[in-house]
Scaffold this motif. Sequence first.
Motif, short mmCIF file in Angstrom:
data_model
loop_
_atom_site.label_atom_id
_atom_site.label_comp_id
_atom_site.label_asym_id
_atom_site.label_seq_id
_atom_site.Cartn_x
_atom_site.Cartn_y
_atom_site.Cartn_z
N THR A 156 0.85 -1.21 0.00
CA THR A 156 0.00 0.00 0.00
C THR A 156 0.87 1.25 0.00
O THR A 156 0.62 2.20 -0.75
CB THR A 156 -0.93 0.02 1.23
N GLU A 157 1.92 1.24 0.82
CA GLU A 157 2.81 2.40 0.89
C GLU A 157 3.50 2.62 -0.46
O GLU A 157 3.66 3.77 -0.91
CB GLU A 157 3.86 2.23 2.00
N ARG A 158 3.88 1.55 -1.12
CA ARG A 158 4.56 1.68 -2.42
C ARG A 158 3.62 2.32 -3.45
O ARG A 158 4.03 3.16 -4.24
CB ARG A 158 5.01 0.29 -2.88
N ALA A 159 2.34 1.92 -3.40
CA ALA A 159 1.35 2.51 -4.32
C ALA A 159 1.14 3.99 -4.01
O ALA A 159 1.02 4.82 -4.93
CB ALA A 159 0.03 1.77 -4.21
N MET A 160 1.12 4.34 -2.71
CA MET A 160 0.97 5.75 -2.31
C MET A 160 2.12 6.59 -2.85
O MET A 160 1.92 7.69 -3.37
CB MET A 160 0.94 5.87 -0.79
N ALA A 161 3.34 6.06 -2.72
CA ALA A 161 4.53 6.78 -3.19
C ALA A 161 4.43 7.00 -4.70
O ALA A 161 4.73 8.08 -5.21
CB ALA A 161 5.79 5.99 -2.83
N GLU A 212 -3.88 9.76 1.18
CA GLU A 212 -5.03 9.12 1.83
C GLU A 212 -5.00 7.62 1.57
O GLU A 212 -4.71 7.19 0.46
CB GLU A 212 -6.36 9.65 1.27
N VAL A 213 -5.32 6.85 2.60
CA VAL A 213 -5.51 5.41 2.44
C VAL A 213 -6.91 5.05 2.92
O VAL A 213 -7.34 5.49 4.00
CB VAL A 213 -4.49 4.58 3.26
N LEU A 214 -7.61 4.25 2.13
CA LEU A 214 -8.92 3.75 2.53
C LEU A 214 -8.86 2.23 2.54
O LEU A 214 -8.49 1.60 1.54
CB LEU A 214 -9.98 4.21 1.51
N MET A 225 -1.66 -0.82 12.20
CA MET A 225 -0.39 -0.88 11.47
C MET A 225 -0.39 0.11 10.30
O MET A 225 0.59 0.79 10.04
CB MET A 225 -0.12 -2.30 10.98
N MET A 226 -1.53 0.20 9.62
CA MET A 226 -1.64 1.13 8.49
C MET A 226 -1.57 2.58 9.00
O MET A 226 -0.97 3.44 8.34
CB MET A 226 -2.96 0.88 7.75
N ALA A 227 -2.16 2.83 10.17
CA ALA A 227 -2.16 4.18 10.74
C ALA A 227 -0.74 4.64 11.08
O ALA A 227 -0.39 5.81 10.89
CB ALA A 227 -3.03 4.22 11.99
N ILE A 228 0.10 3.70 11.54
CA ILE A 228 1.51 4.03 11.87
C ILE A 228 2.24 4.47 10.60
O ILE A 228 2.93 5.49 10.56
CB ILE A 228 2.21 2.82 12.53
N MET A 229 2.04 3.69 9.52
CA MET A 229 2.67 4.04 8.24
C MET A 229 2.18 5.40 7.74
O MET A 229 2.96 6.24 7.28
CB MET A 229 2.38 2.94 7.20
N CYS A 230 0.87 5.63 7.84
CA CYS A 230 0.29 6.89 7.37
C CYS A 230 0.84 8.08 8.15
O CYS A 230 1.17 9.12 7.59
CB CYS A 230 -1.24 6.86 7.48
N LYS A 231 0.97 7.89 9.47
CA LYS A 231 1.48 8.96 10.33
C LYS A 231 2.90 9.34 9.91
O LYS A 231 3.25 10.53 9.82
CB LYS A 231 1.44 8.51 11.79
N GLU A 232 3.71 8.33 9.62
CA GLU A 232 5.10 8.57 9.21
C GLU A 232 5.17 9.31 7.87
O GLU A 232 6.12 10.04 7.61
CB GLU A 232 5.86 7.24 9.12
N ARG A 233 4.16 9.13 7.03
CA ARG A 233 4.14 9.78 5.72
C ARG A 233 3.34 11.09 5.73
O ARG A 233 3.20 11.74 4.70
CB ARG A 233 3.47 8.86 4.68
#
Length: 335
Positions: free
Chosen positions: A245-250, A256-258, A272-280
Amino acid sequence: MTVVIGFEGSANKIGVGIMRDGTVLANPRRTYITPPGQGFQPSDTARHHRACVLDVLQEALQEAQITPQDIDCVAYTKGPGMGAPLLTVAIVARTVAQLWKKPLLGVNHCIGHIEMGRLITGAQNPTVLYVSGGNTQVIAYSEHRYQIFGETIDIAVGNCLDRFARVLKISNDPSPGYNIEQMAKKGKKFVELPYTVKGMDASFSGILSYIEEAAHKMLLSGNCTPEDLCFSLQETLFSMLVEITERAMAHCGSQEVLIVGGVGCNVRLQEMMAIMCKERGARLFATDERFCIDNGAMIAQAGWEMFRSGQTTPLEQSWITQRYRTDEVEVTWRD
């Protein structure tokens, strides 16, 4: 005002939902639950849907306090999904549309999840992680299509969890994935499992084979508990999902992730997804089991979007297709 009724029955849930201009008027459903250690067969699931569908339809109309005259369009799940259950529900939708003299609309199940998620959370243009018993895809909207950036190359993540639940004879009530999630909270020891991400895609069948074998050996030797295995499986699978998911966001420059689909209710996956989103510096959007798990309202909502943009399905084309790709649908309702 536009009112659309939606029929969903692609797997073990039968649901009838009614939407009016972004408002959920009714969304009852029934779940076909099998004994521990067993999955659900298409013919038995279809029989369950046939037995329930008229009751669920009546319940939806009563809950919404509307009559068939008030409905503008009848939507149904065209696919993807299990053949026999899909067919059962399509026949009911087709019959109802003809009896009530209403237009019919075949909806892509995955797009139902996405449109419901967008409506409920208010996400504008998210990178979508769609995770369920039958599907695992990372999706982003571009040029009138929901493009698939990455997906499973074998089994879906939900199927992996369900099949492991059968190995441990975990109850299917309310769902095997939910019960694994509860057991995982008590797991203490992390067991190393194969981690298989290939570019934008993920593979889950190897992990399943490995943990099935390990379960028999480790549980016999007392090296770890069933809770430890549930914990380890979840952490590994969800790490893979967050990575793709993070690779697609980049790639899309998305903020935004849904998360949608039945596995999307899992609180640990959301964490786990929220931690990644916060870092980005990105935002996470997710819904609860009312809208994550297959339901009729999501089919009605996608149908509402399609109908208002001028789409309908002619009766002679109102078939089902078990393999119906998310990116096959022309998205006529978004800019």
